[in-house]
Design an enzyme around this catalytic site. Structure first.
Site, PDB file in Angstrom:
ATOM      1  N   ARG A  45       0.837  -1.211   0.000  1.00  0.00           N
ATOM      2  CA  ARG A  45       0.000   0.000   0.000  1.00  0.00           C
ATOM      3  C   ARG A  45       0.868   1.255   0.000  1.00  0.00           C
ATOM      4  O   ARG A  45       0.559   2.238  -0.644  1.00  0.00           O
ATOM      5  CB  ARG A  45      -0.904  -0.009   1.238  1.00  0.00           C
ATOM      6  CG  ARG A  45      -1.974  -1.063   1.168  1.00  0.00           C
ATOM      7  CD  ARG A  45      -2.744  -1.147   2.461  1.00  0.00           C
ATOM      8  NE  ARG A  45      -1.876  -1.457   3.586  1.00  0.00           N
ATOM      9  CZ  ARG A  45      -2.291  -1.948   4.742  1.00  0.00           C
ATOM     10  NH1 ARG A  45      -3.567  -2.171   4.924  1.00  0.00           N
ATOM     11  NH2 ARG A  45      -1.445  -2.205   5.709  1.00  0.00           N
ATOM     12  N   LYS A 206      -2.731 -23.177  12.074  1.00  0.00           N
ATOM     13  CA  LYS A 206      -1.556 -23.935  11.639  1.00  0.00           C
ATOM     14  C   LYS A 206      -1.792 -25.432  11.806  1.00  0.00           C
ATOM     15  O   LYS A 206      -1.415 -26.227  10.941  1.00  0.00           O
ATOM     16  CB  LYS A 206      -0.336 -23.496  12.451  1.00  0.00           C
ATOM     17  CG  LYS A 206       0.076 -22.053  12.172  1.00  0.00           C
ATOM     18  CD  LYS A 206       1.055 -21.572  13.218  1.00  0.00           C
ATOM     19  CE  LYS A 206       1.569 -20.177  12.915  1.00  0.00           C
ATOM     20  NZ  LYS A 206       2.365 -19.642  14.015  1.00  0.00           N
TER      21      LYS A 206
END
Ligand SMILES: NC(=O)c1ccc[n+]([C@@H]2O[C@H](COP(=O)([O-])OP(=O)(O)OC[C@H]3O[C@@H](n4cnc5c(N)ncnc54)[C@H](OP(=O)(O)O)[C@@H]3O)[C@@H](O)[C@H]2O)c1
Length: 434
Positions: A45, A206
């Site tokens: 960005r 995870k």
């Protein structure tokens, strides 16, 4: 020598770490591959404010990821942004444009990895995600290739560095959770909003990815019983120590006769177990196979460089595949079939348990608690009480013989009316020496 071109989206910790490894190690990488991995474009960005490593002066900079996804000369897109909104569009957009994707995004892969894999297969491209779990530990490669010939029966892990750091600081100094967390935030080890780490959500994503890979079943985060570390007190480590154990946030996926039991929860781990020696921000994964028996993997769970190595190694593997034209297609998310490894409720888990009570002291408490446990068929193993001065807040522990999580829950529910309890008992399973 024909190059393979890469576009990097996200120039934060992992993006910058990846660029550092790619540039500083460029010659070695080219030697190993036999061709160069060329960074064509980078995106974030605030891209103009980024100081890129030397050697990337001519790289295209953009703040619009679509530019990277659309560019015909880019073969692989690395999504190093995080989150599930824009990142999902980037990954899907890249695949739709016929580009392979390398991602470090556990949240996204745990949420919709299987579907994303299917669309990558249909598009004839690859999707690689080594960096998404346990940063610097190449556990994906191990499960997908290294021990893929085995039949995994159990997988245990310490998969969140922040919570492991906090637990081992409480263990070392006897400092309360809130103080250690505040210090970790000050040092930049914990986020301003620590929930994903200390409530077990990051570790859960995870484990969902690793368990899918290890057991070949479709597993989503909601299949995993999850409990964080906020309730752990320094005194729990003292009691655990008396029992020859310590406390870790253990991620586990284990086969039982009925199915797969999945959990992320604080657990007592024997001091003799290798997982007990995993301290600070380190991660570890322990895999038990029917044939190969036990293997253990240890390393940095995060950080720009260890995670950067994982991303770069994925880029190299995918680039090799692109160059050789022989796609390697080992799904990290099998299967259609739900059977032997179907996730089942944690209530079926069978273990010894540690129950820590905080009570306002009065006669007859132990007898009352022992009665409730006996009513559920639970046998008391030991009662531990460190001498304490404050009789209005007395912590003590009961350990019990192996029983089911269901029985423990029913017993705890049976204690809810007892007004001497200052809070519901803390229950933790006691792991076998792994
Ligand atoms: N940190 C670790 O050690 C680690 C380890 C393993 C895996 N991961 C995973 O790696 C991913 C990245 O983590 P990180 O720690 O590097 O995050 P980070 O430091 O917050 O960096 C994120 C980057 O993405 C950019 N970005 C955000 N939204 C964007 C958009 N819409 N378009 C273009 N760029 C955008 C940001 O741009 P600006 O900088 O310009 O704002 C920033 O450069 C996450 O999925 C994380 O879970 C991290």
């Amino acid at each position: 020598m024909e190059e393979v071109n890469v576009g990097i989206v996200g120039l934060g910790n992992v993006g910058m770490g990846t660029l550092t490894v790619l540039t500083e190690n460029a010659d070695q990488i080219a030697l190993k591959l036999g061709f160069r991995l060329n960074v064509k474009a980078v995106c974030s960005r605030t891209v103009d404010a980024k100081q890129l490593p030397a050697g990337l002066e001519n790289v295209t900079r953009t703040s619009d990821w679509r530019e990277i996804v659309r560019r015909p000369d880019i073969h692989i897109v690395a999504e190093l942004v995080g989150g599930t909104q824009a990142a999902r569009q980037m990954v899907e957009g890249a695949i739709a444009a016929g580009k392979s994707v390398v991602t470090a995004n556990k949240e996204l892969m745990a949420l919709c990895g299987a579907e994303t894999w299917d669309s990558a297969i249909r598009a004839g491209v690859n999707l690689a995600m080594e960096a998404s779990v346990a940063g610097g530990i190449p556990i994906h490669a191990v499960l997908r290739e290294g021990i893929s010939g085995d039949r995994v029966t159990a997988l245990y892990g310490i998969l969140n560095g922040t919570s492991n750091y906090i637990l081992t600081e409480i263990e070392k100094w006897g400092t309360p959770f809130a103080d250690v967390l505040a210090e970790a935030q000050r040092l930049g080890y914990a986020e301003a909003d620590p929930s994903a780490d200390v409530d077990g959500l990051d570790a859960r994503s995870k484990l969902a990815i690793l368990a899918a890979l290890a057991f070949g079943e479709k597993i989503t985060p909601s299949d995993i019983y999850t409990e964080g570390i906020r309730r752990i007190l320094p005194v729990d480590f003292r009691y655990a120590g008396q029992l020859g154990h310590t406390i870790r946030l253990v991620c586990s996926a284990r086969q039982s006769p009925e199915g797969l039991i999945l959990s992320v929860r604080p657990s007592l781990v024997p001091n003799s177990a290798i997982l007990a020696s995993v301290r600070g921000a380190y991660n570890a994964v322990w895999v038990r196979g029917r044939y190969g028996e036990d293997t253990f993997y240890y390393g940095r769970g995060a950080g720009p460089h260890p995670t950067g190595v994982a991303v770069v190694s994925d880029l190299m593997r995918v680039a090799r595949e692109i160059r050789s034209g022989s796609p390697e297609r080992v799904s990290p998310f099998a299967h259609e079939r739900l059977g032997e490894y179907k996730p089942i409720s944690i209530t079926r888990h069978h273990a010894r348990y540690y129950l820590r009570f905080r009570v306002e002291d009065r006669p007859g408490i132990i007898a009352r608690l022992a009665t409730v446990l006996a009513e559920k068929g639970i046998s008391v193993d030991a009662v531990l009480q460190i001498p304490a001065e404050n009789w209005r807040d007395l912590p003590f522990v009961i350990t019990v013989e192996p029983t089911t999580e269901q029985s423990i829950r029913e017993a705890v529910a049976g204690m809810s009316e007892d007004d001497f309890l200052l809070e519901p008992p803390l229950t933790m399973p006691m792991e076998e020496p792994l």
